[in-house]
Enzyme design. Structure first.
Site, PDB file in Angstrom:
ATOM      1  N   SER A  52       0.828 -23.874  -0.785  1.00  0.00           N
ATOM      2  CA  SER A  52       1.183 -22.622  -1.454  1.00  0.00           C
ATOM      3  C   SER A  52       0.254 -21.461  -1.109  1.00  0.00           C
ATOM      4  CB  SER A  52       1.219 -22.810  -2.974  1.00  0.00           C
ATOM      5  OG  SER A  52      -0.077 -23.012  -3.494  1.00  0.00           O
ATOM      6  N   LYS A 143      -4.245 -20.083  -7.095  1.00  0.00           N
ATOM      7  CA  LYS A 143      -3.419 -18.974  -6.614  1.00  0.00           C
ATOM      8  C   LYS A 143      -4.296 -17.720  -6.552  1.00  0.00           C
ATOM      9  CE  LYS A 143       0.261 -21.663  -7.283  1.00  0.00           C
ATOM     10  NZ  LYS A 143       0.995 -22.300  -6.168  1.00  0.00           N
TER      11      LYS A 143
END
EC number: 3.4.21.89
Length: 369
Positions: A52, A143
């Protein structure tokens, strides 16, 4: 004067030597306590299990994450094994006991969480009652922070805007493209060398590929490439998987918002629209009982027409925009879920390579940004 105790052995004034077993036991206990304190209060090591954050962070990267940057978060569940995952999946055995639950408290930090920081946090989706997990044993995610408390976030054709201004994209961000070729077979080494991932193929000449921005121009230059077009979900197309999962807001991963991030002390008026956007925070993260009775909204049994937030909230997204489950899917991240700031890659292993090339030496002790 030296005190004497009954039945104590007489000594010649010198301390008896500790046995080797006792010395090893003391050293082991000290090492365990010291490592638990360091891991809990200063920094921890984490591994990147998925793509990701490609190509900023790679699958197989091992990171040091600073807990003192934003202030160490004290445990919600103080009785747990800090060296194991919260559940040993094979046997579904918990490595913690949630009989004691402490309130959220964070020590002072050296800085505050800023837009652009790469952050490790607990997965907000697991606040759902079906998971039945305390905050600090929920799955760890990593993230990049895109928006901070009070910001207005909008995504237009995959470009993030904060308070009306385009946010800088990560240097090594990547997304997906539709690629049309002349139909000839492409040498697989090109994909390896340029870090390109094929995620779909509809016919002999049409592919969907995730391409790093840094190699996009080079890839377009090959003679057998006919067309490269960004894959963008059009504005107005409703995606039920995207937060807030309501047709009242026809948002998708490439066209989203505007959404105001809740901020501690911020007051909102309660109506059908704001309840869709903020009920999760009011109910699950700030632990209120919410009921809808006709046109009335009840919070903890009392009719309410406004609500004041108790915590700050953040918006986290992966740099690999079309291969990331992030805030676009489960919404904002409450401050009590934040663990720390990713600082440095101390090791990187490429599982796809042979034994001699498994270690990515150019990523050893590499600062993260």
């Amino acid at each position: 004067m030296k005190l004497k105790f009954p039945f104590s052995k007489k000594t010649d004034g010198s301390k008896p030597e500790k046995s080797k077993k006792r010395e090893w036991l003391n050293a082991l206990i000290f090492a365990l306590v010291a490592s638990a304190l360091i891991r809990g209060l200063i920094f921890s090591a984490y591994a990147i299990p998925s793509g990701s954050m490609e190509g900023t962070l790679l699958t197989g990267d091992y990171l040091f994450v600073s807990k003192i940057s934003y202030g160490a978060r004290m445990p919600f569940t103080p009785i747990q094994n800090p060296f194991l995952e919260s559940t040993i999946t094979k046997y579904q055995v918990k490595t913690y006991w949630d009989g004691i639950k402490l309130p959220y408290f964070r020590l002072p930090g050296f800085s505050t969480l800023q837009k652009g920081d790469i952050v490790v946090f607990n997965k907000p989706e697991e606040a759902d009652p079906s998971y039945d997990k305390p905050v600090d044993v929920r799955t760890n995610l990593i993230k990049r922070c895109q928006a901070t408390p009070g910001d207005v976030l909008t995504i237009v054709n995959s470009q993030v805007f904060i308070n009306g201004k385009a946010a800088p994209n990560a240097e090594k961000a990547q997304t997906s493209y539709e690629v049309i070729t002349d139909g000839n077979t492409i040498n697989p080494e090109i994909f390896h060398d340029l870090g390109i991932e094929i995620v779909g193929q509809s016919d002999l000449s049409t592919y969907t590929m995730i391409i790093p921005a840094s190699h996009l121009a080079e890839f377009k230059g090959y003679s057998y490439i006919r067309k490269v077009t960004p894959v963008i979900d059009p504005a107005g197309h409703y995606d039920a998987e995207i937060f807030p999962h309501s047709e009242k807001f026809k948002w998708n991963m490439d066209n989203f918002g505007p959404l105001t991030l809740p901020k501690r002390g911020m007051t909102i008026f309660l109506n059908d629209s704001t309840m869709v956007l903020y009920r999760r925070a009011i109910e699950l993260y700030e632990h209120n009982q919410v009921e809808m009775k006709g046109t009335d909204i009840l919070i903890n049994g009392k009719r309410a027409d406004h609500y004041t937030f108790k915590m700050n909230y953040y918006w986290m997204m992966g740099d690999n925009r079309h291969n990331s489950m992030d805030s676009r899917f489960w919404g904002y991240v409450p401050e009590d879920h934040v663990i720390g700031k990713a600082m440095i890659t101390w090791l990187s292993i490429d599982s796809a390579e042979n034994l001699l090339n498994k270690v990515r030496w150019n990523r050893i002790l590499k600062p993260i940004r």
